[in-house]
Design an enzyme around this catalytic site. Structure first.
Site, PDB file in Angstrom:
ATOM      1  N   GLY A 167      46.741   9.439  97.978  1.00 22.56           N
ATOM      2  CA  GLY A 167      45.493   9.137  98.659  1.00 22.56           C
ATOM      3  C   GLY A 167      45.283   9.956  99.913  1.00 22.56           C
ATOM      4  N   THR A 247      52.641  14.500 108.409  1.00 19.46           N
ATOM      5  CA  THR A 247      52.138  13.179 108.814  1.00 19.46           C
ATOM      6  C   THR A 247      52.765  12.090 107.940  1.00 19.46           C
ATOM      7  OG1 THR A 247      50.223  13.479 107.343  1.00 19.46           O
ATOM      8  CG2 THR A 247      49.924  14.049 109.669  1.00 19.46           C
ATOM      9  N   ARG A 249      56.796  11.196 106.901  1.00 20.42           N
ATOM     10  CA  ARG A 249      57.949  10.649 107.613  1.00 20.42           C
ATOM     11  C   ARG A 249      58.820  11.815 108.055  1.00 20.42           C
ATOM     12  NH1 ARG A 249      55.304   6.690 107.796  1.00 20.42           N
ATOM     13  NH2 ARG A 249      55.893   4.521 107.280  1.00 20.42           N
ATOM     14  N   ASP A 273      53.385  14.684 113.429  1.00 13.50           N
ATOM     15  CA  ASP A 273      53.076  13.334 113.908  1.00 13.50           C
ATOM     16  C   ASP A 273      54.274  12.418 113.742  1.00 13.50           C
ATOM     17  OD1 ASP A 273      51.297  11.308 114.912  1.00 13.50           O
ATOM     18  OD2 ASP A 273      51.056  10.544 112.864  1.00 13.50           O
ATOM     19  N   GLU A 278      62.520   9.211 115.437  1.00 11.26           N
ATOM     20  CA  GLU A 278      61.526   8.660 116.361  1.00 11.26           C
ATOM     21  C   GLU A 278      61.873   7.216 116.750  1.00 11.26           C
ATOM     22  OE1 GLU A 278      57.825   7.191 113.755  1.00 11.26           O
ATOM     23  OE2 GLU A 278      58.172   9.343 113.532  1.00 11.26           O
ATOM     24  N   HIS A 296      53.292   9.710 116.317  1.00 16.05           N
ATOM     25  CA  HIS A 296      53.110   8.876 115.114  1.00 16.05           C
ATOM     26  C   HIS A 296      51.869   7.985 115.274  1.00 16.05           C
ATOM     27  CE1 HIS A 296      55.328   6.849 111.518  1.00 16.05           C
ATOM     28  NE2 HIS A 296      54.023   6.920 111.328  1.00 16.05           N
TER      29      HIS A 296
END
Length: 333
Positions: A167, A247, A249, A273, A278, A296
């Site tokens: 998507g 964007t 993981r 991102d 993180e 993120h």
């Protein structure tokens, strides 16, 4: 009346939540300061006793950690049958253990597509045009002292490779196609709903796809088999000066291999991102002027967050009222 726990408070859907669950379930907000307190209160007599469903946000990990085997076992023992995860990625939930213990997990696919795709678009444009470095210069009073037009490129006419045309990947493809860019992609299998201008490259042609790509955008979920998927070999197959956008993981990319390629010039830039560890960010990345970095925030819009809240709550409500819900993750089907 059955009880559901909100592990991570709602931000935008308080009124809707009250309306949805009045007369259906007792809604309790998880207030435990740590995992031990959470486990104690799942037991008979505790404030979470009688729970059958959980609404989960990643922010709850600050108090009780990820939904690993220990948490899943405690939830199953307490009587939980459904975990409605707020988000598309669910790598912080041991979904295989959930299935073993009779707990169904749902997520919110589709709800994050537009917000995350526009984030990828920004990261790609910034990396191509040096916009992040330029903004840093302006804020430092340096004007254009560190910029070189030889390192800035138009998106128009370039080739974008999408790794994972789900998507989010499809929405990003639509946005990038408007420049226009040539869109190529790799999936485990051809996407049946992909438009004809999305060119499919099967596994046996993956090296060919990488060799023609100016931008590689990563959109695969993090699973055991995808950890480190974008490795040294894949990165070096990209044409020299190519850009990586992530964007998905952080751990889908071998971060050390990516950093080496940035340092020796094989990669022209990156737009990220997400990060391997993180919220910690590798200090080497922070020193690189050709790295556009975001915290993120791909799905962090009020519109998307409310949609995600309602989607997750709706799945939980469907389970309580109909005995089944939608958006069940593949591992639990």
């Amino acid at each position: 009346m059955p009880r559901i726990i909100l592990c991570g408070e709602l931000t935008w859907s308080h009124a809707e939540c009250e309306q949805m669950f009045t007369g259906v379930a007792d809604v309790t907000v998880m207030s435990s300061p740590d995992r031990a307190d959470f486990f104690r209160n799942l037991k008979p007599g505790g404030k979470y006793a009688g729970v059958v469903g959980v609404y989960r946000r990643n922010i709850s990990a600050v108090q009780i950690g990820p939904f690993d085997r220990e948490v899943v076992d405690a939830l199953a023992k307490a009587g939980v049958k459904w975990i409605a995860h707020h988000g598309a990625g669910y790598d912080k939930i041991d979904v295989l253990r959930c299935k073993e213990m009779g707990i169904t997990v749902s997520n919110t696919p589709g709800a994050v597509d537009d917000a995350t795709a526009t984030t990828a678009l920004y990261l790609m444009i910034s990396a191509l045009r040096q916009f992040s470095k330029a903004e840093q210069d302006v804020r430092s009073g340096l004007w254009k002292s560190r910029l070189s037009s030889g390192n800035a490129h138009d998106a128009t006419g370039r080739t974008l490779a999408i790794l994972g045309l789900g998507g989010i990947g499809m929405r990003f493809a639509q946005l990038a196609h408007a420049f226009p860019m040539r869109i190529v992609y790799h999936n485990r299998r051809k996407a049946e709903d992909a438009p004809p201008w999305c060119e499919y490259y099967a596994l046996d042609r993956l090296d060919e796809m990488l060799s023609i790509s100016d931008v590689l955008s990563v959109h695969v979920p993090l699973r055991k088999e995808t950890e480190g998927l974008v490795d040294e070999n894949m990165i070096r197959k990209l044409k020299r000066g190519a850009i990586i956008v992530n964007t998905a993981r952080g751990k889908v990319i071998d971060e050390d291999a990516m950093l080496r390629a940035l340092e020796d010039g094989h990669l022209g830039a990156v737009g990220l991102d997400v990060y391997a560890d993180e919220p910690s960010v590798n200090p080497r990345l922070l020193e690189m002027p050709n790295a556009t970095l975001l915290p993120h925030m791909g799905a962090s819009t009020c519109d998307t967050q409310k949609t995600m809240e309602l989607r997750a709550l709706g799945n939980l409500l469907a389970y309580l009222t109909e005995g089944k819900g939608s958006d069940i993750v593949p591992e639990c089907q």
